[in-house]
Structure formats: C-alpha cells, structure tokens
Enzyme design. Structure first.
Site, PDB file in Angstrom:
ATOM      1  N   SER A   1      -9.679   1.765   2.853  1.00 56.79           N
ATOM      2  CA  SER A   1      -8.859   2.691   1.972  1.00 56.79           C
ATOM      3  C   SER A   1      -7.757   1.814   1.172  1.00 56.79           C
ATOM      4  CB  SER A   1      -8.116   3.609   2.598  1.00 56.79           C
ATOM      5  OG  SER A   1      -7.177   2.995   3.690  1.00 56.79           O
TER       6      SER A   1
ATOM      7  N   LYS B   1       0.938  -1.144  -0.043  1.00 55.20           N
ATOM      8  CA  LYS B   1      -0.079  -0.068  -0.145  1.00 55.20           C
ATOM      9  C   LYS B   1       0.681   1.112  -0.080  1.00 55.20           C
ATOM     10  CE  LYS B   1      -3.944   1.932   2.528  1.00 55.20           C
ATOM     11  NZ  LYS B   1      -4.894   1.886   3.652  1.00 55.20           N
TER      12      LYS B   1
ATOM     13  N   SER C   1     -10.189  -0.492   6.648  1.00 54.58           N
ATOM     14  CA  SER C   1      -9.564  -0.503   5.648  1.00 54.58           C
ATOM     15  C   SER C   1      -8.820  -1.536   4.674  1.00 54.58           C
ATOM     16  CB  SER C   1      -8.316   0.807   5.423  1.00 54.58           C
ATOM     17  OG  SER C   1      -9.274   2.143   5.701  1.00 54.58           O
TER      18      SER C   1
END
Length: 475
Positions: free
Chosen positions: A144, A69, A168
């Site tokens: 996210s 990420k 997330s």
C-alpha cells in the site's frame, strides 16, 4: 542538481549550496510529476529548510528531504490515509518516527499516496486516485506504500517512510526498483501511525540504496514508551554495512517459488543467490510447510483487526461527516460514504470472522496457523543466517487489471505476508528486470538481526548495478 541522489550526496549538495536550495529543487521536480505520488506537498518545507540553514543544524539528516506515507501523523499536514473519511483531518501531534526525523534535521516534503487505510497491493484504492509506476506509467507501483516507493524511484525524494502490514513496503519497493525494509516487529514505534492491523504492521524505510536504509533506521528505530509493543534492541544499522558475505549461510525456502511465479522472476532471484555464492556465501534449500496457509491466516487476522480499528471513524469527533436525521443515521451514512469499496469489504469480512458463530472457526484457527508459520521461520533460521526468495511472484501489473478481482489481488501478497505473521525483518532489493520492469530479491532474517539482512543486501548491491538503473518514464 542530479535528480537521484543518496543521502550522502544530498548532504554534500547542501554544503555546496543550502538546504533551502536543495529542497526547492525537489519541490520543483514534484511540481512536474507524472506519477501522482503525493497527496499533500508541505507548504512549510522551504521554511523548515531555511531554518536548518540559519540555525546550522548538525543532525545526521540536517536539511535532507524526506517523504512520509499519509498514515503517519505530522503536525500541520493532513493525515488522510488515502480515504475520504479523513480527507480534512490534521493531527495535533507528531508520530514518534516524525519526532525522531525532525530531531535529526530532516525536511518533510509532504505526504505520499497510499491504498485506502493501507488496504491494498497496488495503490489503486486511494480516494485521491491511483499512483503510477515510474517505470511504466500504465502500471501500478505496488502497495500500500505505492506513493512512497514511486516518489523515491521518480527522484521526487531521496528516501521515504512507509508502513508494512503484509508487504506494503516490500511490494512497492520490488515493483518500483528501490530498496524497502520491513523491520522486526517492535523495532520501530507505531505511535502516531493510523492502525490497520496492530499485530502485523511496522513502519519501514524506502530508498534507492541499502546504505540509506541503514541511515534512516539508525534515526527512527528505538524504544518508545508510548508504544507498548516497542522493544529497545540497541541495533546499530550502519555498522552492518560490510561488503562481505564469506561464511554467510543462505536458506532458500522452496515454498516461495510456487505455482504462478514468473519465470524471469525465478531466474533473477536464483542468479542473485548464485552471485552471493560466488562472493563466499553458501546456500541450502529449506522447507516451510505451513507457508501455504499463511495467506488465508493473514487476511483473517488483518481484516479482523481492521474491523475493530476502523470502528472509531464515525464522523463524531473528526473527519468527514454526512448529515442524518439522528446520530445512528449520521454514523451509518458517514461510513457508507466515507469508506471505499475495499475498506468496506474488509470491515465486513473481519466482523464476520469475529462474530459469535465463527470466531473459533476462523479467527482462532488463523491465530494457530500464525504460530505454526512463526515456528517454520524459527526452524529454518536456526540452520541459516538469512532466507532469500522473490519479493513478488510477478512484476508490476497494469492499472485496472486486478482491481475488480480482489482474490487475485490478495494472492499478490503470497510471498510477503508470512513475514508479518512471524514478525521477522525482511528487505527487498533490486535484482533484475523483465520487459523493462524491476524484480525484487527478498532477504529475511532472525528477529532483530537486521544487520545480517543488511550485510547480505549491501554486499549484493555493491557487486551488481541494478540499484543504479533509473526509470526512463520520468528521467
């Protein structure tokens, strides 16, 4: 080479060919991607894989590719956090989890797309455009960590790292039909992760199966002296992969099946609970009365911490800088141009909640509610081994459907954010479909009792085939 492989299968493929060849095949798949899951693809991935071949690295992840990420620092790769303000920022150091991965021999494929500064549940707020859900390219992958979930679901990486502040990792895992774990707070170091809300977030893995989650946790978990919240639990994750739930006590919190839940989601989750019952577990309904206040408490705390954390991004030392007639004008213009709408909204609301006239009314009250939510979890988990509930109340929604209505989007986190307030571990595992879209079962446990969570998830997975289904959009 098969597009979707477990870590064990990747390692077998490396033995048959080479890490360089396996990495090249993943890079080829990424090059044909339809999902916009990566912000940056590493130009050094092949070089890194070749070095592992030459040196004969024998680490647990030797030559296995992984996606990261884009809020986790990797030397030599941009760490944009999905934001214009950090578009060209390249960190001079590795996050602790990256050091652990490199020591284990993993090959970093690139950095994945995300909601800007991890603020969102759909990966639509990214400066680099939305990521598509591999199951339906017109729908969101969740957020996210939507990029991380999407690339795993699309076969563009065998597994990935995300971060979970209010769901997330678990939200995109549920929407994309993969497995995602939010570890106990403190189990995995946050050093080198760009902070959104320090007291809530944890780094967590995403993969196509529970086994690979345990493999990755055995690598990245552990004490780090650079993270003051780090705890050495000495948990052995792969040893928890026992196909047996006989005697396991499951709690079903009725508050997680509230108004607005999709009937197919509710049915799939209950089917999963009954499947565990058929395999020897028992279940009972439990009540967590303060859960109804968790969402409001979470957003006040998260936004307050964000307003403080994001004060450091001003164009002075790194990142995007706008021109201005003086320093104050430069900072104001930099932040106005560098941050997206949702980030600015949360900074403003967080600053408001912390302001002199409202600190006690909002922020301190939210902290008190957090304590009550934690006590609800403690009480419920004192009677049972794990809790089971829907990860998300509804399946993935269409891109653009909720982005203009932030309150509706915030409500998406109703079943995931309480876990972050309590700091307990929680995993999402595929448990069904509705109109071709995946549904996630959320399994929660006591602090540092990931083994119970993994055991339940692994047993369910081994006795169903949901984790073997692949999205037709990218097949």
């Amino acid at each position: 080479m098969a597009k979707w492989m477990s870590v064990a299968q990747v390692k077998e493929k490396i033995k048959e060919s080479s890490a360089e060849e396996v990495t090249a095949q993943y890079l080829d798949t990424i090059g044909k991607s339809k999902v916009n899951g990566y912000i940056t693809v590493s130009e050094k991935a092949l070089e890194q894989a070749k070095k592992i071949d030459v040196e004969g690295h024998n680490g647990p992840l030797a030559g296995v590719p992984i996606a990261i990420k884009d809020n986790i620092s990797v030397v030599g790769l941009p760490n944009s956090c999905g934001s214009k303000i950090l578009e060209d920022y390249i960190p001079p150091f590795n996050a602790y989890v990256i050091e652990k991965l490199l020591a284990a021999g993993a090959v970093i494929l690139g950095k994945t797309n995300m909601d800007e500064f991890a603020m969102g549940s759909s990966t639509e707020t990214s400066y680099f455009g939305p990521t598509a859900n591999p199951w339906d390219l017109e729908r969101v992958p969740g957020g996210s960590s939507g990029g991380s979930a999407a690339v795993v679901a699309a076969g563009e990486a065998p597994f990935a790292l995300g971060s979970d502040t209010g769901g997330s990792v678990r939200c995109p895992a549920a929407f994309c039909g993969v497995v995602g774990l939010k570890p106990t707070y403190g189990a995995v170091s946050r050093y080198g992760v760009v902070a959104y809300a320090n007291s809530l977030e944890q780094v967590g893995p995403l993969a196509n199966n529970v086994t690979d989650i345990a493999v990755l946790m055995d690598v990245i978990a552990g004490y780090d002296r650079k993270d003051s919240t780090s705890i050495d639990s000495k948990t052995e994750y792969q040893k928890a992969l026992i196909e047996d739930v006989k005697g396991l006590k499951i709690g079903v919190p009725k508050e997680f099946f509230g108004e607005g839940i999709h009937p197919d989601v509710e049915k799939a989750v209950w089917n999963a609970i009954h499947k565990c019952e058929d395999l020897g577990a028992s279940w009972e309904e439990v009540s967590m009365p303060h859960i109804k206040y968790a969402l409001a408490s979470y957003y006040i705390i998260a936004m307050s911490e964000a307003s403080s954390n994001l004060a450091r991004f001003d164009g002075t030392r790194y990142g995007y800088r706008a021109s201005g007639e003086n320093w104050h004008a430069m900072v104001s213009k930099t932040r106005a141009e560098g941050f997206g709408t949702e980030v600015k909204r949360r900074i403003l609301l967080g600053t408001y909640a912390l302001s002199a006239g409202y600190h006690d009314k909002y922020y301190l009250k939210a902290l008190k509610v957090r304590t009550l939510v934690k006590q609800d979890f403690d009480k419920a988990l004192s009677k049972v081994d794990v809790l089971m509930a829907p990860t998300m109340p509804n399946p993935a929604f269409k891109i653009g459907e909720k982005i203009e209505d932030p309150l509706t989007l915030y409500l998406s986190d109703v079943n995931t954010c309480p876990i972050n307030l309590a700091g307990v571990p929680s995993l999402s595992v595929p448990c069904g479909f509705t109109d071709g879209l995946p549904i996630g079962l959320q399994i929660m446990g006591k602090p540092f009792d990931e083994p119970a969570v993994l055991r339940a998830a692994y047993t369910f997975e081994q006795n169903t085939d949901y984790h073997t289904k692949r999205p037709p959009e990218v097949a």
